[in-house]
Scaffold this active site. Structure first.
Site, PDB file in Angstrom:
ATOM      1  N   GLY A 185      16.212   1.844  20.504  1.00  0.00           N
ATOM      2  CA  GLY A 185      16.745   0.560  20.043  1.00  0.00           C
ATOM      3  C   GLY A 185      16.904  -0.440  21.151  1.00  0.00           C
ATOM      4  N   HIS A 211      22.133 -35.122  22.331  1.00  0.00           N
ATOM      5  CA  HIS A 211      22.606 -34.761  20.991  1.00  0.00           C
ATOM      6  C   HIS A 211      21.628 -35.301  19.956  1.00  0.00           C
ATOM      7  CE1 HIS A 211      25.375 -34.079  17.636  1.00  0.00           C
ATOM      8  NE2 HIS A 211      25.066 -35.307  17.223  1.00  0.00           N
TER       9      HIS A 211
END
Length: 475
Positions: free
Chosen positions: A187, A447
């Site tokens: 994993g 932004h």
């Protein structure tokens, strides 16, 4: 370079043409040294280019496209089921590799680095024998840099066979077919990345992990969003599971766990349980080079081995097995040879898991701080408050910082979500430069972007973040 009795002489011999080797060769040439690069392949690039980083990321990009097409349905745009032409996918991967490999050949020539295709074996501390070269029987050198990399660890008692159904990562990247079912043993990031590729292409994928969680080197909160995603993308994830037997035949692989009560049948099995250093056959016994208990070459922070004129870089020298770490080590070795004051003193080595969502981290982790009793404050900015993440349907992401409460220095950064491979670089710079939270918070970020989540998490530490009502105390 002087030839005599088919033995060539060079100032710097680099053995291995992967990211550590070619970076060392190029840097040494840039510093004015006479350089010869030896690799078993015709072109430099190593496992990373031909059987690792580049082909896996080529496939992962395609799997992201498939996932994005599915996500778009909730945004009002519906695509039909993908039609996958495996031969064309393999051809695309090959074209990417060829383009990059040809670029490395060009850079090798332009720098005056001699490239020889052969396998090198030390005969003494200043000479190697060449196996497979039609030009020279050996090379005498003043300095050598070993960059022979690593190889996948096979399942106990089950060697990898060409064309076999039990695959290592390199075999899986050849994409022999899309199996109906695939078991991934391990994993870690290699198994999960390739598992997601095969799942996106239509295979039913299961994972068997010996430990009690996926990606044990990553903080649990970073892994959690990926684990939730895998519950959907994979047929099953088996934790705390030890596989004790793999029985391969012409049609599939029978898998048995340690309880002896669970026997499953898969079309293919991918073994991704670690890597061993490529030191076998190097002839290190004819030098003063030392190895540790696992077979990795012992080297100091200047990449020097116990043999004063021989250096080692990359996977073969142990530590984090990452291409970018190997490249930096290769440059350090070349610089030290040139008499420059260079050493490996990186504080933040970024690690990226290219799954969907991606996970990236650098510097101190939260779990490391707990183990070592390092006082820290942990701050998190959930992406459900990020305008850009929401527009992308990626609100499951999160950005976190590990901060020294006294100095307010940023000690570590972890991010899970879309495009973390690029976002982590700001964290690396912050940790390396000894930045404080205010440095990141007061740097204007565009932004709406994912990058501004790094500014917002720093603002949380300072007590006031724009898009979340934050608490100053640690969470």
């Amino acid at each position: 370079m002087v030839m005599g009795d088919f033995v060539q002489e060079t100032e710097v011999l680099v053995i291995g043409g992967g990211p550590g080797g070619y970076a060392a060769a190029f840097r040494a040439a840039d510093l004015g040294m006479d350089v010869t690069l030896i690799d078993v392949s015709e072109r430099p690039g190593g496992v990373c280019l031909f059987r690792g980083c580049i082909p896996s990321k080529t496939y992962l990009f395609l799997s992201e496209l498939i996932h994005d097409a599915g996500r778009a349905a909730s945004m009002g745009v519906t695509f039909g089921p993908p039609k996958i032409d495996i031969a064309a996918v393999r051809a695309w991967k090959g074209s990417v590799i060829d383009r990059l490999a040809d670029g490395l050949i060009s850079l090798t020539r332009r720098r005056g680095v001699q490239l020889i295709q052969a396998r090198a074996e030390f005969q003494s501390p200043d000479q190697v024998r060449l196996h497979g070269s039609s030009e020279f029987s050996g090379i005498r050198f003043r300095h050598a840099i070993i960059a022979t990399g690593s190889r996948p660890v096979p399942f106990s008692g089950t060697p990898f066979k060409k064309g076999g159904r039990i695959m290592n990562s390199s075999m899986a990247l050849d994409l022999p077919e899309v199996p109906g079912s695939l078991l991934v043993l391990g994993g870690g990031y290699v198994g999960l990345e390739l598992g997601m590729v095969y799942a996106a292409l239509g295979a039913k994928v299961q994972v068997a992990e010996l430990g009690d969680r996926l990606l044990p080197g990553m903080d649990a909160d970073l892994v959690r969003p990926l684990a939730r995603r895998l519950e959907t993308d994979f047929e099953a994830v088996h934790l705390s599971t030890r596989v004790v037997a793999l029985d391969e035949d012409d049609t599939g692989v029978t898998v048995e766990d340690d309880a002896g009560t669970s026997v499953r049948r898969f079309d293919r099995v991918l073994v991704a349980i670690g890597r061993n250093p490529n030191t076998r056959g190097l002839g290190l016994e004819h030098t003063g080079v030392k190895t540790d208990a696992q077979g990795f070459i012992v080297a100091d922070d200047r990449q020097r081995t116990a043999q004063e004129n021989i250096y080692a870089v990359g996977d073969v020298a142990g530590g984090m097995m990452l291409a970018h770490k190997a490249s930096r080590e290769g440059k350090i070795a070349a610089e030290v040879l040139a008499g420059e004051p260079s050493a490996f003193d990186a504080v933040a080595i970024p690690a990226v898991v290219y799954t969907d969502p991606q996970i990236a981290c650098c510097g101190l982790t939260e779990e490391q701080a707990k183990r070592e009793n390092i006082p820290v404050k942990i701050q998190r900015f959930p992406w459900k408050y990020s305008g850009r993440a929401i527009t992308m349907g990626a609100a499951e992401g999160m950005t976190k910082m590990i901060i020294d409460p006294a100095s307010e220095r940023i000690l570590g950064v972890g991010i899970v979500g879309r495009n973390t491979e690029g976002l982590i670089s700001e964290g690396v710079l912050a940790v390396e430069m000894g930045a404080v939270a205010a440095d990141v918070a007061l740097s204007i970020h565009p932004h709406p972007t994912l990058s501004e989540t790094e500014a917002e998490v720093a603002e949380i530490f300072l007590g006031s973040a724009t898009h979340i009502v934050s608490k100053k105390e640690s969470v």
